[in-house]
Motif scaffolding. Structure first.
Motif, short mmCIF file in Angstrom:
data_model
loop_
_atom_site.label_atom_id
_atom_site.label_comp_id
_atom_site.label_asym_id
_atom_site.label_seq_id
_atom_site.Cartn_x
_atom_site.Cartn_y
_atom_site.Cartn_z
N SER A 7 -3.98 3.40 -4.84
CA SER A 7 -3.35 4.68 -5.15
C SER A 7 -2.60 4.60 -6.47
N PRO A 8 -3.25 5.00 -7.57
CA PRO A 8 -2.57 4.96 -8.86
C PRO A 8 -1.28 5.80 -8.87
N SER A 9 -1.24 6.84 -8.05
CA SER A 9 -0.06 7.71 -8.01
C SER A 9 1.18 6.98 -7.50
N LEU A 10 0.98 5.86 -6.80
CA LEU A 10 2.11 5.11 -6.28
C LEU A 10 2.63 4.05 -7.24
N LYS A 11 1.97 3.87 -8.39
CA LYS A 11 2.37 2.78 -9.29
C LYS A 11 3.83 2.90 -9.72
N ASN A 12 4.25 4.10 -10.09
CA ASN A 12 5.62 4.28 -10.55
C ASN A 12 6.62 3.95 -9.44
N ILE A 13 6.27 4.36 -8.20
CA ILE A 13 7.16 4.07 -7.07
C ILE A 13 7.17 2.58 -6.78
N ARG A 14 6.01 1.94 -6.83
CA ARG A 14 5.96 0.49 -6.60
C ARG A 14 6.82 -0.25 -7.61
N GLY A 20 14.11 -2.69 -7.60
CA GLY A 20 15.33 -2.30 -6.90
C GLY A 20 15.94 -1.01 -7.43
N LYS A 21 15.13 -0.16 -8.01
CA LYS A 21 15.62 1.10 -8.55
C LYS A 21 15.52 2.21 -7.52
N LEU A 284 12.78 3.34 2.38
CA LEU A 284 12.65 3.35 0.93
C LEU A 284 13.67 4.25 0.26
N MET A 285 14.01 5.37 0.87
CA MET A 285 14.96 6.30 0.26
C MET A 285 16.40 5.82 0.44
N LEU A 286 16.71 5.23 1.59
CA LEU A 286 18.10 4.84 1.91
C LEU A 286 18.34 3.40 1.44
N ASP A 287 18.34 3.23 0.14
CA ASP A 287 18.44 1.89 -0.43
C ASP A 287 19.80 1.24 -0.21
N ASN A 288 20.82 2.02 0.16
CA ASN A 288 22.17 1.49 0.30
C ASN A 288 22.65 1.38 1.75
#
Length: 382
Positions: A7-14, A20-21, A284-288
């Motif tokens: 899934s190229p669309s996931l590259k930015n998220i990966r 850790g952003k 993934l969204m609740l990183d803290n």
């Protein structure tokens, strides 16, 4: 690279996850899209899960106490509530409360989870004395008591401030707070499923105040009813923002809606695939927020076990006497043994760790497992 992706669309998220952003609302929506491969979302969530918690999977030995099901509110999604004159309506007396506490202690429980209805004929003092009664008789039992909705009801009954009520509850023996009553924060949804009870701003006020006082709380989200992906991601971001401010949430629990016996009984309950996606996206969204709980009562045992590879690091506990979700049609057992929970964790390839409510390791006396003592706080990753 974490995983080989199609899934190229996931590259930015990966790339963000590896670095850790923080993920954005748009990232959350993409991850929530059914067209985005679930196994890839799960792999990303598992990476974060292991970075934070290693291979540990936590559980505790706990009992629920729902002191009354009589409730002034009529939330569309609730099957637990009862009117005063209904046959199923009840309110526990002191002897029943003491008996539940004694049962918990006799079975080695470290926690009593206390929530219930808002009984319009019971004064605030009834709720306060319930906590004091339990703490006086069972001082080693951690009392996780009252949702933000209940605290808001006590505020209405007494005209006292949230802080004063929390101070009185803490003095009586409250150790921490559950995360119920969050449902979905967005008013488009909240106004339709629970229009009269505490709104999002009040829920956050109660938890913010608790955190400022040093009281740890949980947080939740009820999904799979009339909300959509935008409402879920909005909900998660609001939780993340308060955590940035207070660092008082210790665990997030996504709660799968059970429609049976509710005003939304025409809705099909969430699929296991949706359950796993919501878990993964939440991780993934609740990183803290350090921990994610797969509440087996609502997810079902198999899905909860699978969720340990989709971001979850906690299976809750033995959960004696849970009524709220069983009234809504949950077909899971009303109790799992410690051996059953540990076997589920080991089968999933994880290392079982018994914890207390605030994530200290629990050690047991091998000769008498009902006897326990606190070990060291559990720390793994970021």
């Amino acid at each position: 690279m974490l995983i080989q992706s199609t899934s190229p669309s996931l590259k930015n998220i990966r790339d963000k996850v590896e670095a850790g952003k923080r993920l954005s609302l748009d990232d959350g929506l993409l991850l929530s899209d059914e067209k985005t491969p679930l196994h890839e979302v799960g792999a990303l969530a598992n990476f974060v899960r292991e970075r934070k918690n290693g291979n540990y999977a936590y559980y505790n030995i706990n009992t629920h106490l729902n002191a009354t099901n009589i409730c002034v509110y009529r939330c569309t999604f609730c099957a637990f509530r009862s009117d005063l004159r209904e046959a199923k309506g009840y309110a526990m007396d002191d002897a029943q409360v003491i008996a539940r506490g004694q049962e918990a202690v006799d079975n080695g429980c470290t926690e009593l989870h206390i929530v219930g209805g808002l009984h319009h004929q019971r004064k605030y003092e009834w709720y306060l004395e319930l906590v004091r009664l339990l703490h006086t008789n069972f001082p080693d039992l951690h009392l996780k008591a009252w949702t933000a909705v209940e605290i808001n009801w006590f505020e209405f009954l007494t005209k006292k401030s949230v802080r004063t009520i929390l101070e009185e509850m803490r003095e009586a023996g409250m150790g921490s707070m559950p995360g119920g009553g969050a449902e979905i924060f967005h008013p488009e949804v909240r106004s339709r499923i629970c229009e009269h009870k505490a709104d999002a701003s009040k829920w956050f006020e109660v938890h913010r105040t608790a955190h400022q006082m040093g009281v740890k709380t949980n947080c939740t989200m009820l999904y799979g009813h009339i909300e959509n992906a935008y409402h879920r991601i909005d909900h998660l971001i609001r939780l993340r923002e308060l955590q940035d401010e207070t660092n008082g949430f210790q665990v997030f629990i996504p709660l799968a809606f059970h429609p049976e016996n509710t005003g939304l009984s025409h809705i099909k309950k969430p699929s296991s695939l949706m359950d796993l996606r919501v878990m993964a996206v939440s991780r993934l969204m609740l990183d803290n927020i350090p921990h994610m709980k797969a509440y087996w009562i609502m997810l079902g045992i198999g899905t909860a076990q699978a969720a340990l590879a989709y971001g979850a690091d906690d299976l809750d506990g033995t959960v004696r006497h849970e009524l709220i979700y069983h009234d809504a049609g949950a077909t899971t057992p009303e109790l799992l043994t410690v051996d059953q929970i540990r076997r589920l964790i080991v089968e999933a390839g994880r290392e079982p760790v018994e914890r207390d409510t605030v994530y200290n390791r629990i050690e047991r006396d091998p000769a008498n497992p009902s006897k326990w003592f606190l070990g060291e706080p559990i720390t793994v990753g970021a």
